[in-house]
Design a protein around this motif. Sequence first.
Motif, PDB file in Angstrom:
ATOM      1  N   LEU A 197     -32.821  81.439 -33.889  1.00  0.00           N
ATOM      2  CA  LEU A 197     -33.261  82.263 -35.019  1.00  0.00           C
ATOM      3  C   LEU A 197     -33.118  81.501 -36.328  1.00  0.00           C
ATOM      4  CD1 LEU A 197     -34.101  85.089 -36.160  1.00  0.00           C
ATOM      5  CD2 LEU A 197     -31.687  85.651 -36.242  1.00  0.00           C
ATOM      6  N   ALA A 198     -31.951  80.831 -36.497  1.00  0.00           N
ATOM      7  CA  ALA A 198     -31.683  80.105 -37.744  1.00  0.00           C
ATOM      8  C   ALA A 198     -32.693  78.986 -37.957  1.00  0.00           C
ATOM      9  CB  ALA A 198     -30.262  79.547 -37.718  1.00  0.00           C
ATOM     10  N   SER A 199     -32.947  78.188 -36.899  1.00  0.00           N
ATOM     11  CA  SER A 199     -33.842  77.047 -37.083  1.00  0.00           C
ATOM     12  C   SER A 199     -35.280  77.507 -37.323  1.00  0.00           C
ATOM     13  CB  SER A 199     -33.763  76.096 -35.889  1.00  0.00           C
ATOM     14  OG  SER A 199     -34.133  76.792 -34.737  1.00  0.00           O
ATOM     15  N   ARG A 200     -35.702  78.561 -36.606  1.00  0.00           N
ATOM     16  CA  ARG A 200     -37.088  79.034 -36.802  1.00  0.00           C
ATOM     17  C   ARG A 200     -37.267  79.667 -38.178  1.00  0.00           C
ATOM     18  NH1 ARG A 200     -39.711  81.176 -31.392  1.00  0.00           N
ATOM     19  NH2 ARG A 200     -39.065  79.503 -30.009  1.00  0.00           N
TER      20      ARG A 200
ATOM     21  N   LEU B 271     -26.856  89.076 -31.454  1.00  0.00           N
ATOM     22  CA  LEU B 271     -27.537  87.964 -30.782  1.00  0.00           C
ATOM     23  C   LEU B 271     -26.529  87.063 -30.092  1.00  0.00           C
ATOM     24  CD1 LEU B 271     -30.144  86.534 -33.308  1.00  0.00           C
ATOM     25  CD2 LEU B 271     -30.610  87.437 -31.062  1.00  0.00           C
ATOM     26  N   ARG B 272     -26.933  86.444 -28.977  1.00  0.00           N
ATOM     27  CA  ARG B 272     -26.074  85.443 -28.345  1.00  0.00           C
ATOM     28  C   ARG B 272     -26.031  84.209 -29.245  1.00  0.00           C
ATOM     29  NH1 ARG B 272     -24.251  85.255 -23.403  1.00  0.00           N
ATOM     30  NH2 ARG B 272     -24.352  87.200 -22.256  1.00  0.00           N
ATOM     31  N   GLU B 273     -24.950  83.402 -29.061  1.00  0.00           N
ATOM     32  CA  GLU B 273     -24.743  82.246 -29.934  1.00  0.00           C
ATOM     33  C   GLU B 273     -25.956  81.313 -29.943  1.00  0.00           C
ATOM     34  OE1 GLU B 273     -22.246  81.816 -31.940  1.00  0.00           O
ATOM     35  OE2 GLU B 273     -20.740  83.215 -31.198  1.00  0.00           O
ATOM     36  N   ARG B 274     -26.473  80.987 -28.750  1.00  0.00           N
ATOM     37  CA  ARG B 274     -27.577  80.022 -28.711  1.00  0.00           C
ATOM     38  C   ARG B 274     -28.824  80.615 -29.370  1.00  0.00           C
ATOM     39  NH1 ARG B 274     -31.395  81.073 -24.922  1.00  0.00           N
ATOM     40  NH2 ARG B 274     -30.813  82.513 -23.280  1.00  0.00           N
ATOM     41  N   ASP B 275     -28.971  81.947 -29.262  1.00  0.00           N
ATOM     42  CA  ASP B 275     -30.136  82.578 -29.876  1.00  0.00           C
ATOM     43  C   ASP B 275     -29.998  82.662 -31.388  1.00  0.00           C
ATOM     44  OD1 ASP B 275     -31.569  82.858 -27.594  1.00  0.00           O
ATOM     45  OD2 ASP B 275     -30.665  84.780 -27.074  1.00  0.00           O
ATOM     46  N   TYR B 276     -28.736  82.723 -31.842  1.00  0.00           N
ATOM     47  CA  TYR B 276     -28.536  82.656 -33.298  1.00  0.00           C
ATOM     48  C   TYR B 276     -29.075  81.325 -33.810  1.00  0.00           C
ATOM     49  CZ  TYR B 276     -26.331  80.717 -37.322  1.00  0.00           C
ATOM     50  OH  TYR B 276     -26.150  80.029 -38.479  1.00  0.00           O
ATOM     51  N   GLY B 277     -28.795  80.219 -33.076  1.00  0.00           N
ATOM     52  CA  GLY B 277     -29.285  78.887 -33.453  1.00  0.00           C
ATOM     53  C   GLY B 277     -30.801  78.851 -33.489  1.00  0.00           C
TER      54      GLY B 277
ATOM     55  N   ILE C 185     -21.288  79.779 -36.660  1.00  0.00           N
ATOM     56  CA  ILE C 185     -22.357  79.659 -37.650  1.00  0.00           C
ATOM     57  C   ILE C 185     -22.439  78.210 -38.145  1.00  0.00           C
ATOM     58  CG2 ILE C 185     -20.890  80.227 -39.643  1.00  0.00           C
ATOM     59  CD1 ILE C 185     -23.180  81.961 -40.698  1.00  0.00           C
ATOM     60  N   ARG C 186     -23.676  77.728 -38.372  1.00  0.00           N
ATOM     61  CA  ARG C 186     -23.832  76.328 -38.820  1.00  0.00           C
ATOM     62  C   ARG C 186     -23.942  76.301 -40.340  1.00  0.00           C
ATOM     63  NH1 ARG C 186     -28.558  75.173 -34.482  1.00  0.00           N
ATOM     64  NH2 ARG C 186     -27.437  76.080 -32.737  1.00  0.00           N
ATOM     65  N   PHE C 187     -22.912  75.729 -40.942  1.00  0.00           N
ATOM     66  CA  PHE C 187     -22.799  75.774 -42.402  1.00  0.00           C
ATOM     67  C   PHE C 187     -24.003  75.135 -43.089  1.00  0.00           C
ATOM     68  CE2 PHE C 187     -21.423  74.063 -46.488  1.00  0.00           C
ATOM     69  CZ  PHE C 187     -20.960  75.217 -47.085  1.00  0.00           C
ATOM     70  N   ARG C 188     -24.339  73.911 -42.649  1.00  0.00           N
ATOM     71  CA  ARG C 188     -25.417  73.181 -43.327  1.00  0.00           C
ATOM     72  C   ARG C 188     -26.752  73.902 -43.177  1.00  0.00           C
ATOM     73  NH1 ARG C 188     -25.354  66.831 -42.306  1.00  0.00           N
ATOM     74  NH2 ARG C 188     -27.201  67.042 -43.576  1.00  0.00           N
ATOM     75  N   MET C 189     -26.969  74.437 -41.986  1.00  0.00           N
ATOM     76  CA  MET C 189     -28.222  75.148 -41.739  1.00  0.00           C
ATOM     77  C   MET C 189     -28.301  76.408 -42.605  1.00  0.00           C
ATOM     78  SD  MET C 189     -29.776  76.504 -38.178  1.00  0.00           S
ATOM     79  CE  MET C 189     -30.520  75.000 -37.596  1.00  0.00           C
TER      80      MET C 189
END
Lengths: 193, 258
Positions: B237-240, B229-235, A115-119
């Motif tokens: 999801l988070a950014s969107r 979710l797969r790790e890259r898809d978590y990223g 998990i990305r803390f800052r995000m």
Amino acid sequence: MSALLPYLVVGVVLLALIAFLVRRSMQPVLHTAEFSGMQEAVAALRANLLPPELVDRIFSREDLEFVGSHCGRGVVEMLEQERMAIAISWLLATRRQVTKLMTFHLTQARLHSKIRFRMEMGLAVEYLSLYAAFELFMFLVWLRGPFHARKMVGPIVGMAAQICTVYGELIGDLEFKRPSRTQAPPSSARIVG
Amino acid sequence: MGPTKLLEIALWWTGILVAAVLFVRAVHTGLCRKYWLFFSYLGWVLAVEVVRFYVISSDAHVYRQFYWHTQALSVIAGYCVILEAYRGVLRNYPGAQKIATTILLALLAIVVGKAYSHPFEGPTDWLLSFTAEVERDMRTVQGLLIAFLIAVILYYSIPVGRNLLGIIFGYTLFIGTNIINLALQSSLGPSYWTPWRYLQSASYFVALLIWCITLWSPQADPKPEAVVLRERDYGLLASRTSNLLSRVRNHIVRPFGR
């Protein structure tokens, strides 16, 4: 007395938090992390989207002026109250669906070790400020009346449409893996691993 | 012996009895091994209560000093319950665990920094001068730690099993009422001494009853979701989601700026 206040606040907040947690735990468990939860939320949000013409009509000052010129004060007040009820319930429904989508993200984020803390912190700030903005908007609708909120409604419709588009695209892009238990796959998600 | 004194002794002995029953029951059901940190705390408090009763019966003058010494150690033992709660709640949720650990480390750094700016005179002096004010402050730190954990549970919608929820519920209730009680005691002074004693005993007794009900039999902990979710898809999801929330907020706030 001023030295006593912070301790009393901590104590009371603690008791309120635990009451809230116990109350929540008595409600049935929602498996919002499941993919279908996200699809349902997007579908519900789409259903809540009102066509611009309808929004214009609901919040139109012309209706107010027309009723005002033909009827007494009582009827005008009734119209205002009804339109306000529509505006508030629509806002609440939209907020509920946005919350559901956020819950989907959080229930996924809590499981990821990378998990990305800052995000996540940025996201938490965004979400909480959005929640506050919804509250403020509802307060202003309540305070100034629905007919003064017309220009504020357009952006809400716009943002709800944007959420539907973004999450609609996202559904197609995501891949899921299943760690251990066997379970029926979500209807349209790709499951790997 | 007056009726209030009798009530106090009855509450004391009932508390000891309830704690002992819970302890024996937990050994029998295996919960003692599963939540060993919590039961270490309970065992410590149980032992202290029995010794305190012996001390007050034999020499009432020594009791006050003995009370504060053992109370200091009991407050420290209370951190075991908090550790147990953190361990149990976040065990299956590495994402939430990472966020909570990072924030807790930052908080710890602040507390240590503050402690360095007001250093203790030494552990022995600190133990000797342990009073209601020090207990109030230490309980407040515990209260903040629990409040943070509850916030994490609520924010990430983490399901908590009945046993663990009982531990958190009982201890939070005890800490919450204790902070208020100790703050009033520090502020009002000796006039609040008697109500403070009764409230202290009563809040612990209520916590014991909650623990007894919720820890009577082992309950399965809720398992995390099957579809992840797969790790890259978590990223992704988070950014969107982040971009989206930011745009949504701007949409809502913009009309107010006009």
